[in-house]
Motif scaffolding. Structure first.
Motif, short mmCIF file in Angstrom:
data_model
loop_
_atom_site.label_atom_id
_atom_site.label_comp_id
_atom_site.label_asym_id
_atom_site.label_seq_id
_atom_site.Cartn_x
_atom_site.Cartn_y
_atom_site.Cartn_z
N ASP B 166 0.11 8.69 -5.23
CA ASP B 166 0.24 6.95 -5.44
C ASP B 166 0.41 6.40 -4.15
O ASP B 166 -0.50 5.60 -3.88
CB ASP B 166 0.47 6.73 -6.61
CG ASP B 166 0.34 6.85 -7.92
OD1 ASP B 166 -1.59 8.21 -7.85
OD2 ASP B 166 0.15 6.59 -9.54
N ARG B 167 1.27 7.11 -3.98
CA ARG B 167 2.00 5.34 -2.92
C ARG B 167 2.94 7.10 -1.56
O ARG B 167 3.85 7.57 -2.27
CB ARG B 167 2.71 4.26 -3.47
CG ARG B 167 3.62 4.01 -2.38
CD ARG B 167 4.74 3.32 -2.80
NE ARG B 167 4.56 2.30 -3.85
CZ ARG B 167 3.78 0.97 -4.31
NH1 ARG B 167 3.79 0.18 -2.73
NH2 ARG B 167 3.82 0.20 -5.08
N ARG B 186 -1.02 3.71 0.36
CA ARG B 186 -1.24 3.59 -1.52
C ARG B 186 -2.45 3.49 -1.74
O ARG B 186 -3.32 3.19 -0.72
CB ARG B 186 -0.06 2.69 -1.67
CG ARG B 186 -1.26 1.08 -0.83
CD ARG B 186 0.01 0.21 -1.13
NE ARG B 186 -0.83 -1.32 -1.19
CZ ARG B 186 -1.07 -1.62 -0.45
NH1 ARG B 186 -0.81 -1.48 1.07
NH2 ARG B 186 -1.52 -2.50 -0.21
N LYS B 187 -2.49 4.14 -2.60
CA LYS B 187 -3.21 3.55 -3.90
C LYS B 187 -3.73 2.05 -3.96
O LYS B 187 -2.97 0.99 -4.16
CB LYS B 187 -3.55 3.39 -5.20
CG LYS B 187 -4.68 4.78 -5.61
CD LYS B 187 -3.80 5.39 -6.99
CE LYS B 187 -4.68 4.80 -8.09
NZ LYS B 187 -4.00 4.96 -9.45
N ASN B 189 -4.70 -0.90 -5.34
CA ASN B 189 -4.46 -1.35 -6.62
C ASN B 189 -3.36 -2.04 -6.64
O ASN B 189 -2.57 -2.70 -7.35
CB ASN B 189 -5.27 -1.09 -7.56
CG ASN B 189 -4.52 0.35 -8.30
OD1 ASN B 189 -4.29 0.90 -7.08
ND2 ASN B 189 -4.16 0.49 -9.25
N LEU B 190 -1.93 -0.79 -5.95
CA LEU B 190 -0.33 -1.37 -6.05
C LEU B 190 -0.13 -2.35 -4.98
O LEU B 190 -0.96 -2.36 -4.24
CB LEU B 190 -0.05 -0.01 -5.61
CG LEU B 190 -0.03 1.17 -6.86
CD1 LEU B 190 0.91 2.71 -5.71
CD2 LEU B 190 0.83 0.97 -8.27
N GLU B 191 0.45 -2.62 -5.89
CA GLU B 191 1.88 -3.41 -4.66
C GLU B 191 1.54 -2.97 -3.45
O GLU B 191 3.07 -2.25 -3.14
CB GLU B 191 2.43 -4.76 -5.31
CG GLU B 191 3.22 -5.51 -5.19
CD GLU B 191 4.34 -6.13 -5.52
OE1 GLU B 191 5.16 -7.15 -4.75
OE2 GLU B 191 4.54 -5.33 -6.60
N HIS B 285 4.59 8.36 -7.52
CA HIS B 285 3.36 8.40 -8.61
C HIS B 285 3.66 8.08 -9.88
O HIS B 285 5.16 8.07 -10.70
CB HIS B 285 2.78 9.82 -8.70
CG HIS B 285 1.62 9.75 -8.59
ND1 HIS B 285 0.65 9.84 -8.08
CD2 HIS B 285 1.34 10.68 -9.94
CE1 HIS B 285 -0.30 10.42 -8.10
NE2 HIS B 285 0.00 10.94 -9.56
N ASN B 286 2.21 7.04 -10.24
CA ASN B 286 2.71 6.33 -11.71
C ASN B 286 2.38 7.30 -12.54
O ASN B 286 2.86 6.83 -14.12
CB ASN B 286 1.55 5.24 -11.85
CG ASN B 286 2.29 3.86 -10.74
OD1 ASN B 286 3.97 3.99 -9.88
ND2 ASN B 286 1.99 2.90 -10.26
N GLU B 457 2.18 -7.40 -14.52
CA GLU B 457 0.79 -6.47 -13.77
C GLU B 457 -0.43 -7.40 -14.30
O GLU B 457 -0.12 -8.19 -15.48
CB GLU B 457 0.42 -5.00 -14.08
CG GLU B 457 2.66 -4.53 -13.85
CD GLU B 457 2.29 -4.05 -12.36
OE1 GLU B 457 1.10 -4.25 -11.65
OE2 GLU B 457 3.36 -4.83 -12.08
N THR B 463 6.79 -5.32 -16.11
CA THR B 463 7.48 -4.35 -15.02
C THR B 463 8.64 -4.56 -14.29
O THR B 463 8.36 -5.81 -14.10
CB THR B 463 6.54 -3.75 -13.97
OG1 THR B 463 5.43 -2.97 -14.84
CG2 THR B 463 7.05 -2.27 -13.33
#
Lengths: 155, 754
Positions: B166-167, B186-187, B189-191, B285-286, B457, B463
């Motif tokens: 993901d990142r 990163r993906k 949608n990730l911060e 990875h989430n 989120e 989180t």
């Protein structure tokens, strides 16, 4: 003019180095009022004064330029100025014994100091006051030609 | 938060290389030296292998694996063999189905033979040619990158593409071990984490050491509990050194750390430069994620490749920065060279001045003059700092990234000036340039908001932020700024030497101008002298001849004629006074001030005594309310000053009872304490001065009254007084009420005795 009988009383020559006719006129005026009979010779500038003292130029004949008993010297003169004339006189063994009195407008302490360092015998400022001027000249003549004894070879 | 931080610090003592457990996605067994009997095995054997640990222990490996493979495993342990990990193994498990594994064998630091097995998922199979082609592409791209940033940006993209994390980020460690995210892919949608700082304590020293031993670490699922090792009697699974084990379980602390960040799977690739951990490629990875061995090998290779490129790219990057600094410096100095007032020139280019050293604030100081640029302490604070600073310079430079720890007063303004780079251009003239950097805490973009450790989120879930060890780190960075780089310090040194050159050139110029001035002063001196002589000569002629007229023609001159001639004489005398005053004034400006210690009490008493003699007709009260100071000054000028001022106080006074007060207001240090300024005054009950004339009275030959009033005079007295005050580096002013009196104030400066 001077009678031979009073030759021993003949005053030594006063050499006046002065470029201003008016100042010389004023000087002569008070000289004439003096009881002392002082022969005067006037030089108009420094170069003429040096020629007179060293018997050069028109003074090659020593008779025409007798050794003065006193020199009254203005400082600011055209050409060679009074400071230089004084320096030459006082550095010359033959001439240094001739008394020199500065008679000038300058009251600049630097001038006064420098002249005495050269060995000047007096420093007088020409005052802007008729009575004072008269008294100054009378005092000068009285002192040098009546009170003071001048060097022997002045005669 | 503090407890959390302590946990992190405690990990330094945790035996993370001998956990006695593995991650449960694979199987680990320890083999005996000669016959490859299984002496230790992980408790998850049944899940992975289909055989219970009890049934595996003390049995030869050959019971489960074909003989050819056993030979390969043996060959793998021989450093001279070409056999490499992984070894493809197939195992027929209890139900009769065949499982395929990657076998990874190595000899542990503690001496044991360790075999680790990872399941090969059919979908994860990757064609070697495909991998090779991809690697070749990446390699070509790496070679064309010019700078470190480009290289990092490329590597995160490539690694993410190969692995599908993901990142993917590049961390870089600074000298003190803190990490910064310098590149990220990163993906969407990730911060973003790019630019975030992570304190040194986030990764314990021991962990950093392991990163040096293993190029790559994989954690497929942070939530899977580790599987313990069991062994035959006499074996100690807890002593097995698992530094080189791919399955080594992570420390509880590291797991918690990742959980805090909401990360489920992670992979890290070490970036090593000269045996030092330069940084890491960190993959998050989430959801759980396993990365097959082959792909890990490619990633590891990319990490090694990048490591070899670091020095070159870093040098280019630094060179870029240095060149930029240099260019700024050159521009700057060009401007300075052409400037008449170089401090002004510094102030006029505020952005460049700050850019030169990468500072956020600067102070340019010369004597009492201080110009502040950007974020700085306030003026008073800078003045105090300048008082402390001079003894700290070494080679005219003072550099610190923690001013408050050296100079406690600076705690008050740590926010703007925890870092100080100070340069002394001339200590005698108090010329300094100071650059400030804020406290690091103020500049860091936090990895998570320290004031708000939880984050909500988009889906409404909460989180916990990754920054849990914030408090511990905050302790270590408090009162500190970012380090001043060597190249930034060098720029300051060069700038100083260039400025000094400029000043020297200006000093030369100044000397030339001074010489010129001296020459023209001498000329002026002789000019004034000659002019006055030449003016006086005809004047004297007029004076004398007028007198001749009066003497010689007294008989014929009518009374009116005599009066007129007397007027001529009087005017010549007046003009002579004017010329003399002018000469005196011009001489005052040029002659040297001869300073000596003068007791003003004595001097004033002498002046009063003299004035009393010259004004015997007046009744004057002299008041001296307090003793006057003793000052180092020119005695004759001071005498003239008091004679003029006290004389005026008497002269312009109509009162029957006149008084003059002479006093002292204060004596205070000026010019950075190098001089003392005395303020004195002379007060009287004179006629006073109308306000509109207060300034004009100091102008030369300026008189407020007709000639024949108040005793006449040339009108040069106060001009001469002002000149004397100015020659003593002071100033003069007057306060007056017409009809009541005046007060003349003046200051006189003297050097402080060493």
């Amino acid at each position: 003019m001077i009678a031979p009988s009073v030759i021993s009383n003949v005053q030594p020559l006063l050499l006046v180095v002065e470029d201003s006719n008016e100042d010389f006129e004023a000087f002569q005026r008070f000289l004439r009022q003096s009881p002392l009979a002082i022969p005067v010779y006037r030089c108009l500038n420094g170069d003429q004064a040096l020629a007179f003292l060293y018997h050069t130029d028109r003074y090659t004949d020593p008779e025409s330029a007798p050794r003065p008993g006193l020199i009254l010297l203005d400082l600011n003169l055209p050409g060679t100025d009074g400071r230089e004339v004084l320096r030459q006189i006082k550095q010359d063994d033959a001439l240094k014994s001739v008394p020199v009195v500065i008679f000038t407008t300058s009251n600049n302490p630097k001038d006064i100091e420098a002249c005495y360092r050269q060995g000047v015998n007096g420093y007088m400022i020409k005052p802007m006051d008729f009575k004072l001027l008269k008294r100054s000249i009378q005092t000068l003549l009285d002192f040098w030609f009546d009170v003071a004894i001048l060097p022997r070879n002045s005669l | 938060m503090m407890n959390q931080a302590l946990t992190v610090i405690n990990e330094e003592r945790e035996p993370i290389h001998t956990p006695g457990s593995i991650q449960p996605h694979g199987l680990l067994c320890v083999l005996s030296e000669l016959d490859f009997r299984i002496t230790q095995v992980s408790l998850n054997a049944k899940d992975i292998f289909g055989i219970t640990p009890e049934n595996l222990l003390d049995r030869p490996l050959a019971d489960f694996i074909e003989g050819d493979r056993i030979a390969e495993i043996r060959a793998c342990l021989d450093p001279d063999s070409e056999q490499t990990n992984p070894i493809n193994l197939s195992v027929t498990v209890d139900e009769g189905s065949t499982q395929f594994f990657n076998g990874i064998v190595h000899r542990a630091i503690s001496g044991e033979i360790v075999l680790e097995l990872e399941l090969i998922a059919a979908t994860a199979k990757r064609d070697f040619t495909q991998s090779y082609r991809h690697l070749k592409d990446t390699l070509a791209k790496i070679q064309v990158t010019k700078t470190l940033s480009e290289l990092c940006d490329l590597i995160v993209k490539e690694v993410r593409q190969i692995t599908g994390f993901d990142r993917v980020m590049v961390y870089r460690f600074n000298e003190t071990g803190d990490g910064t995210v310098i590149a990220e892919d990163r993906k969407p949608n990730l911060e973003p984490f790019l630019g975030l700082y992570y304190p040194d304590t986030d990764i314990p020293q021991r962990a950093k050491h392991l990163y040096l031993l293993n190029w790559l670490r994989l954690l497929p699922d942070v939530n899977h509990p580790p599987s313990l090792l069991t062994g035959l009697p006499g074996t100690e699974p807890a002593d097995l050194d698992m530094s080189h084990c791919v399955l080594r379980s992570l420390s509880p602390c590291h797991i918690e750390y990742l959980q805090n960040m909401g990360v489920v799977a992670s992979m890290s690739i070490s970036l090593i430069q000269e045996q030092r951990l330069w940084g890491m490629i960190a993959c998050h990875h989430n959801t759980p994620k396993f990365v097959p061995y082959e792909i890990r090998t490619i990633c590891e290779f990319l990490g090694q490749l990048m490591s070899t490129e670091l020095s070159v790219k870093e040098a280019t990057q630094n060179l870029d920065y240095k060149l930029r600094l240099k260019a700024t410096e050159v521009q700057f100095v060009n401007r300075l060279t052409n400037a008449t007032d170089f401090l002004q020139a510094l102030e006029d280019s505020p952005d460049d001045l700050l850019a030169l050293t990468g500072a956020q604030g600067a102070a340019v100081c010369e004597g009492d003059r201080i110009a502040l640029i950007g974020s700085t302490p306030d003026k008073e604070e800078v003045i105090d700092l300048l008082g402390w600073l001079p003894d700290r310079f070494e080679n005219d430079l003072f550099v610190t990234d923690s001013l408050p720890s050296l100079y406690p007063n600076a705690k008050a303004y740590k926010k703007v000036a925890s870092g100080l780079l100070a340069m002394a251009i001339s200590r005698t003239q108090h010329r300094y340039v100071l650059w400030f950097r804020p406290e690091f805490l103020q500049t860091v973009t936090w990895a998570g908001n320290p004031d708000n450790p939880t984050r909500i989120e988009a889906d409404g879930s909460v989180t916990i932020s990754p920054r849990q060890s914030f408090a511990a780190w905050q302790e270590t960075v408090r009162l500190k700024s970012l380090n001043w780089l060597q190249c930034e310090i060098e720029v300051a040194i060069e700038l100083r030497s260039l400025i000094v050159d400029v000043i020297l050139a200006q000093t030369d110029e100044m000397a030339r101008v001074n010489l010129e001035l001296t020459r023209s002063n001498i000329e002026l001196d002789s000019f004034a002298y000659i002019a006055s002589h030449d003016l006086k000569e005809p004047l004297r002629g007029i004076h004398n001849y007028s007198n001749f007229l009066m003497e010689d023609y007294a008989d014929v001159l009518p009374e009116d004629g005599v009066t007129k001639l007397q007027t001529v004489v009087r005017l010549t005398q007046r003009m002579d006074d004017l010329i003399s005053s002018l000469m005196h004034y011009s001489q005052l400006g040029r002659s040297e001030v001869v300073r000596q210690s003068v007791d003003l009490n004595v001097l004033v008493q002498q002046t009063i005594a003299t004035l009393k003699i010259s004004h015997p007709q007046h009744q004057i009260e002299f008041r001296l309310p307090q003793p006057l100071p003793t000052i180092c000054c020119d005695r004759s000028q001071m005498s003239e000053l008091f004679t003029n001022l006290i004389g005026n106080a008497i002269k312009y006074n109509d009162n029957a009872e006149k008084w003059v007060e002479i006093g002292s207001v204060e004596s205070k240090p000026v010019r950075n304490g190098t001089q003392i300024s005395h303020t004195l005054y002379i007060r009287d009950n004179s006629i006073g001065i109308p306000p509109e004339h207060l300034e004009r009275i100091f102008e030369i030959f300026k008189r407020l009254h007709p000639q024949d009033q108040y005793g006449g005079g040339t009108g040069a007295g106060l001009t001469i007084v002002r000149k004397i005050v100015e020659r003593h580096e002071g100033k003069i002013w007057v306060e007056s009420t017409p009809g009541e009196g005046s007060t003349f104030y003046f200051t006189l400066s003297e050097a402080v005795k060493p």
